[in-house]
Design an enzyme around this catalytic site. Structure first.
Site, short mmCIF file in Angstrom:
data_model
loop_
_atom_site.label_atom_id
_atom_site.label_comp_id
_atom_site.label_asym_id
_atom_site.label_seq_id
_atom_site.Cartn_x
_atom_site.Cartn_y
_atom_site.Cartn_z
N ASP A 157 26.93 0.78 -5.51
CA ASP A 157 27.03 1.58 -6.73
C ASP A 157 28.15 2.61 -6.64
OD1 ASP A 157 26.14 2.63 -9.32
OD2 ASP A 157 25.43 4.35 -8.15
N MET B 74 8.02 -3.51 5.10
CA MET B 74 8.59 -3.48 3.75
C MET B 74 9.30 -2.16 3.48
SD MET B 74 8.13 -6.47 2.86
CE MET B 74 9.04 -6.24 1.35
N HIS C 294 0.84 -1.20 0.00
CA HIS C 294 0.00 0.00 0.00
C HIS C 294 0.88 1.25 0.00
CE1 HIS C 294 -2.69 -3.06 1.70
NE2 HIS C 294 -3.68 -2.33 1.21
#
EC number: 4.6.1.17
Length: 156
Positions: A125, A110, A75
């Protein structure tokens, strides 16, 4: 029962309409293992791309806010706090701890996991030119507060 599946086994976004708004919080972590000289370069502020911890922190915060865009059945949430902390552990590891909070109808696990993961990916990165062998590991939920399932804390 898996809540993201309907009675026919199809993917389904959980209906939280009737759930009470409660305070919820989640804490997650990730670690990035690297060469000792890579970590030293980060800690000393000598990385040619700039402040690795600052960029990773911002990336983690931004990622938490974008979790529902990345994970299909999550959500969209109105997060009230996202904190991402980075620290050197030993001579070859960066530990990332992400905490997310809100007052809402669904949890923020999450979002915390996404924040920690993207902060780790950002470190990779930024440092891959000097250390391609870095390992992202131990991405996990440390603690969850609030909601129907109650309190969870990882066992030490």
């Amino acid at each position: 029962m898996l809540t993201h599946l309907d009675s026919q086994g199809r993917a389904n976004m959980v209906d939280v309409t009737e759930k009470a708004v409660t305070e919820r919080e989640a804490t997650a972590e990730a670690r990035v293992r690297m060469l000792p000289q890579t970590l030293q370069m980060i800690v000393d502020g000598e990385h040619p791309k700039g402040d690795v911890f600052a960029v990773a922190r911002i990336a983690g915060i931004q990622a938490a806010k974008k979790t529902s865009d990345l994970i299909p059945l999550c959500h969209p949430l109105m997060l009230t706090s996202v904190k991402v902390e980075l620290s050197a552990e030993g001579q070859d590891t960066v530990r990332i701890v992400a905490r997310c909070k809100l007052a809402g109808q669904t949890g923020v696990e999450m979002e915390a996991l996404t924040a920690a993961s993207v902060a780790a990916l950002t470190i990779y990165d930024m440092c891959k030119a000097v250390d391609k062998g870095m390992v992202i590991e131990q991405v996990r939920l440390l603690e969850k507060l609030g909601g129907k399932s109650g309190h969870y804390k990882v066992q030490a």
